[in-house]
Design an enzyme around this catalytic site. Structure first.
Site, PDB file in Angstrom:
ATOM      1  CE1 TYR A 196       1.227  -0.269   4.357  1.00 35.86           C
ATOM      2  CE2 TYR A 196       0.152   1.870   4.369  1.00 35.86           C
ATOM      3  CZ  TYR A 196       0.998   0.949   4.954  1.00 35.86           C
ATOM      4  OH  TYR A 196       1.620   1.262   6.133  1.00 35.86           O
TER       5      TYR A 196
ATOM      6  NE  ARG B  28       6.845   4.526   0.434  1.00 32.36           N
ATOM      7  CZ  ARG B  28       6.561   5.329   1.448  1.00 32.36           C
ATOM      8  NH1 ARG B  28       7.508   5.657   2.308  1.00 32.36           N
ATOM      9  NH2 ARG B  28       5.356   5.818   1.615  1.00 32.36           N
TER      10      ARG B  28
ATOM     11  CG  HIS C 144       0.915 -20.622   2.695  1.00 31.66           C
ATOM     12  ND1 HIS C 144      -0.213 -21.286   3.110  1.00 31.66           N
ATOM     13  CD2 HIS C 144       1.433 -20.038   3.804  1.00 31.66           C
ATOM     14  CE1 HIS C 144      -0.374 -21.115   4.411  1.00 31.66           C
ATOM     15  NE2 HIS C 144       0.610 -20.353   4.863  1.00 31.66           N
TER      16      HIS C 144
ATOM     17  CE  LYS D 210       3.251   3.383   3.164  1.00 29.10           C
ATOM     18  NZ  LYS D 210       3.373   3.407   4.623  1.00 29.10           N
TER      19      LYS D 210
ATOM     20  CD  GLU E 184      10.680   1.920  10.014  1.00 32.49           C
ATOM     21  OE1 GLU E 184      10.441   2.852   9.241  1.00 32.49           O
ATOM     22  OE2 GLU E 184      10.454   0.729   9.710  1.00 32.49           O
TER      23      GLU E 184
ATOM     24  CG  LEU F 257       8.415   2.569   4.481  1.00 35.81           C
ATOM     25  CD1 LEU F 257       8.085   1.331   3.667  1.00 35.81           C
ATOM     26  CD2 LEU F 257       7.148   3.302   4.858  1.00 35.81           C
TER      27      LEU F 257
HETATM   28  N1  PMP Z   1       8.106   3.920   8.671  1.00 38.15           N
HETATM   29  C1  PMP Z   1       6.965   3.217   8.770  1.00 38.15           C
HETATM   30  C2  PMP Z   1       6.996   1.854   9.367  1.00 38.15           C
HETATM   31  C3  PMP Z   1       5.759   3.779   8.324  1.00 38.15           C
HETATM   32  O1  PMP Z   1       4.611   3.080   8.406  1.00 38.15           O
HETATM   33  C4  PMP Z   1       5.752   5.098   7.793  1.00 38.15           C
HETATM   34  C5  PMP Z   1       4.485   5.778   7.373  1.00 38.15           C
HETATM   35  N2  PMP Z   1       3.659   5.035   6.628  1.00 38.15           N
HETATM   36  C6  PMP Z   1       6.969   5.789   7.704  1.00 38.15           C
HETATM   37  C7  PMP Z   1       8.134   5.164   8.158  1.00 38.15           C
HETATM   38  C8  PMP Z   1       7.028   7.179   7.130  1.00 38.15           C
HETATM   39  O2  PMP Z   1       6.878   7.131   5.728  1.00 38.15           O
HETATM   40  P1  PMP Z   1       6.295   8.374   4.920  1.00 38.15           P
HETATM   41  O3  PMP Z   1       7.140   9.547   5.282  1.00 38.15           O
HETATM   42  O4  PMP Z   1       6.458   7.977   3.499  1.00 38.15           O
HETATM   43  O5  PMP Z   1       4.875   8.562   5.337  1.00 38.15           O
END
Ligand code: PMP
Length: 292
Positions: free
Chosen positions: A32, A51, A107, A152, A184, A208
């Site tokens: 997503y 992405r 699966h 993602k 993160e 991410l």
């Molecule tokens: N890390 C994770 C695990 C996230 O879910 C998100 C936001 N969806 C981010 C970082 C930040 O990404 P973005 O700046 O593209 O929203």
């Protein structure tokens, strides 16, 4: 009434249905994106679609649409939901692609199955002023996720549990630690400011690659703030002058309490004040159609 897009059709959200055999539902087999739009203008669209491509490659699923087809659909959903979005017409678009629904639950990948493509949008309020005026609380937690956090994926159960654990401790976010290193947030990227240096972990499979992270780095470099993409030890996080969390919906959120202790002197940091002013200018330029 919210309008959504599902597999080629625009329709009211109440009427949008997918099969119980959908692999997104059965396996979390999908990816997503969340893309903000300010004044109806999509923010960093090219970067988000890039992405998305990387996430689809990561799960070995072909992109069902071209970039221009995506852009047309996203704009049509935004336009349809404009009456719900208030005068500034700020919205966030959510898009999801799953591996579709097969006859049997198995699966391994099904053959000749059409992916499911879903898009919706919702009004996007400014970040909570309680957090931007006083700063947020965050807690550190062990990163219990898998080894492909650069994808993602819709499979967000670990992130959901970690965020809830933070919320249960009256914190706005969990900062995830793996092998004594800062990775993160549960739904955000992390920046640490130390002695005037802007530090953030380098991209890897463990996190991410945030679109907001990249923009914040770009704006900070343009402002000639010293920036470094570098591993951040947990010990450094605990002695940071400032901590920020970045995401598309929370923008650049200052963290003023970590695990119940003050970050720096516990007030909003001077470097954050510089970067948030630049970020808000950039948003205003997108709203006026002068940046993307
Ligand atoms: N890390 C994770 C695990 C996230 O879910 C998100 C936001 N969806 C981010 C970082 C930040 O990404 P973005 O700046 O593209 O929203």
């Amino acid at each position: 009434m919210t309008t959504v897009y599902l597999n080629g059709t625009f329709l009211p959200v109440e009427n949008a249905c997918i099969s119980v055999m959908d692999r997104g539902f059965l396996f979390g087999d999908g990816v997503y994106e969340v893309i903000p739009a300010y004044g109806g203008n999509l923010f960093r669209l090219h970067e988000h679609l890039n992405r998305l491509k990387n996430s689809l490659d990561g799960i070995r699923l072909a992109n069902p649409l071209s970039d221009s087809e995506w852009e047309t659909i996203l704009n049509e959903v935004l336009e349809s939901n404009r009456p719900l979005a208030g005068t500034n017409n700020d919205q966030s678009v959510y898009l999801q692609v799953t591996r579709g629904s097969a006859e049997k639950r198995d699966h391994s990948f099904p053959e000749a199955v059409r992916p499911t493509v879903f898009v919706m949008s919702a009004p996007l309020p400014d970040p909570d002023p309680a957090l931007t005026d006083c700063g947020a609380a965050a807690v550190t937690l062990d990163d219990t996720r898998w080894q492909h956090c650069n994808i993602k994926a819709v499979t967000l159960l670990p992130n959901v549990l970690l965020r809830q654990q933070a919320k249960d401790q009256n914190a706005a976010e969990a900062i995830l630690i793996r092998d004594h290193r800062v990775i993160e947030g549960s739904a955000s990227n992390v920046f640490v400011i130390k002695d005037g240096n802007v530090l953030t972990p380098p991209k890897s499979q463990q996190m991410l690659p945030g679109i907001t992270r990249d923009l914040v780095l770009k704006l900070a470099r343009q402002a000639e703030l010293p920036c470094k993409e570098t591993d951040i030890e947990e010990a450094l996080l605990r002695t940071a002058d400032e901590i920020w969390l970045t995401s598309s919906t929370r923008e650049v959120m200052p963290v003023t309490r970590l695990d119940g202790n003050r970050v720096g002197d516990g007030s909003l940091g001077p470097v954050w004040k510089t970067i948030i002013a630049l970020y808000r200018d950039y948003k205003a330029a997108v709203r006026q159609g002068k940046a993307q």
